[in-house]
Design a protein around this motif. Structure first.
Motif, PDB file in Angstrom:
ATOM      1  N   ASP A  30       0.442  -1.232  -0.043  1.00  0.00           N
ATOM      2  CA  ASP A  30       0.051  -0.299  -0.256  1.00  0.00           C
ATOM      3  C   ASP A  30       0.750   1.219  -0.145  1.00  0.00           C
ATOM      4  N   ASN A  32      -0.083   4.694   0.141  1.00  0.00           N
ATOM      5  CA  ASN A  32      -0.916   4.940   0.180  1.00  0.00           C
ATOM      6  C   ASN A  32      -2.383   5.521   1.777  1.00  0.00           C
ATOM      7  N   ASN A 203      -4.579  12.712  -4.031  1.00  0.00           N
ATOM      8  CA  ASN A 203      -5.338  12.071  -4.720  1.00  0.00           C
ATOM      9  C   ASN A 203      -5.186  10.606  -3.504  1.00  0.00           C
ATOM     10  N   PRO A 204      -6.363  10.315  -2.611  1.00  0.00           N
ATOM     11  CA  PRO A 204      -6.560   9.539  -1.438  1.00  0.00           C
ATOM     12  C   PRO A 204      -6.549   7.905  -2.532  1.00  0.00           C
ATOM     13  N   GLU A 205      -7.034   8.408  -3.627  1.00  0.00           N
ATOM     14  CA  GLU A 205      -7.530   7.043  -4.049  1.00  0.00           C
ATOM     15  C   GLU A 205      -6.225   6.415  -5.030  1.00  0.00           C
ATOM     16  N   ASN A 206      -5.761   7.385  -5.502  1.00  0.00           N
ATOM     17  CA  ASN A 206      -4.336   7.030  -5.584  1.00  0.00           C
ATOM     18  C   ASN A 206      -3.550   6.409  -5.287  1.00  0.00           C
ATOM     19  N   ASN A 207      -3.200   5.008  -6.014  1.00  0.00           N
ATOM     20  CA  ASN A 207      -1.484   3.857  -4.919  1.00  0.00           C
ATOM     21  C   ASN A 207      -1.303   3.038  -6.006  1.00  0.00           C
TER      22      ASN A 207
END
Length: 223
Positions: A30, A32, A203-207
């Motif tokens: 992970d 992010n 952006n919290p959705e980027n990982n």
């Protein structure tokens, strides 16, 4: 600390902490990790280390706030937090953590890691709350200390990093004494690296691994 990275695989974590765990759950890479995420932590039960999944952020209302990070000085001033340090210390495995340079209009993201360490054992405290069916839900907070000279231009605090030689002491009931003595991050300076990373991390959705790739200066205010 607002976000961190864990890219070490299950075997590396088990080898580092000299522990085995039958489940693969919670060991996905992970890049992010945000407060509220369910991630692995290390605790000690009956003298043995154990890996379990816990939510990042102490339960709302239990300590007056929803703590995801708490200063070591705050722990020493709060009786409830001191008790957690005495009885419920934990380690949060990480590979590195993010900081944002807040002195510009549009904060710049940076990634920090220790070059000589694949895994950073971050100091933490945890809680275990039992529901009506008897199931336990674990939650934790990262403990922070004053930033060293490398981190200070970005933020005044950084996570407490436990040396491998102190893992048994931290997990075995000595956490409060270690906090009273005080963590000092200056020893990390020779091996610590900090570099700009893409704005994608905002952006919290980027990982993805792309989030921790160094990038050149791209803005006029990158000083």
């Amino acid at each position: 600390m607002k976000r961190y990275v864990l890219q070490a695989n299950k075997s590396a974590i088990e080898d580092y902490f000299e522990i085995s765990n039958g489940s693969q759950s919670g060991f996905e890479k992970d890049f992010n990790i945000l407060p509220g995420a369910e991630v692995p932590i290390i605790i000690s039960q009956n003298g043995s280390r154990k890996i379990l999944n816990a939510n990042w952020g102490l339960p709302a209302g239990m300590f007056g706030n929803d703590f995801y990070a708490v200063q070591q000085t705050v722990v020493l001033k709060d009786d409830k937090l001191k008790k957690l340090a005495e009885t419920s210390a934990c380690i949060i495995p990480a590979s590195g953590f993010y900081k944002w340079k807040e002195t510009v209009h549009d904060p710049l993201p940076f990634y920090l890691r220790v070059l000589s360490k694949e895994i950073l054992p971050l100091a933490g405290i945890y809680t275990a709350v039992k529901d009506e069916k008897g199931n336990l839900t674990y939650s934790f907070a990262v403990i922070t200390m004053p930033a060293n000279a490398l981190v200070e231009p970005l933020d005044k605090s950084m996570p407490c990093i436990v040396e491998p030689s102190d893992l048994n002491k931290w997990l075995g009931g000595g956490a409060l004494k270690m906090l009273e003595k005080g963590f000092n991050g200056q020893y990390l300076l020779p091996d610590m690296a900090v570099y700009r990373v893409p704005d994608l991390v905002n952006n919290p959705e980027n990982n993805s691994r792309e989030l921790i790739q160094p990038i050149p200066k791209l803005r006029e205010d990158d000083d």
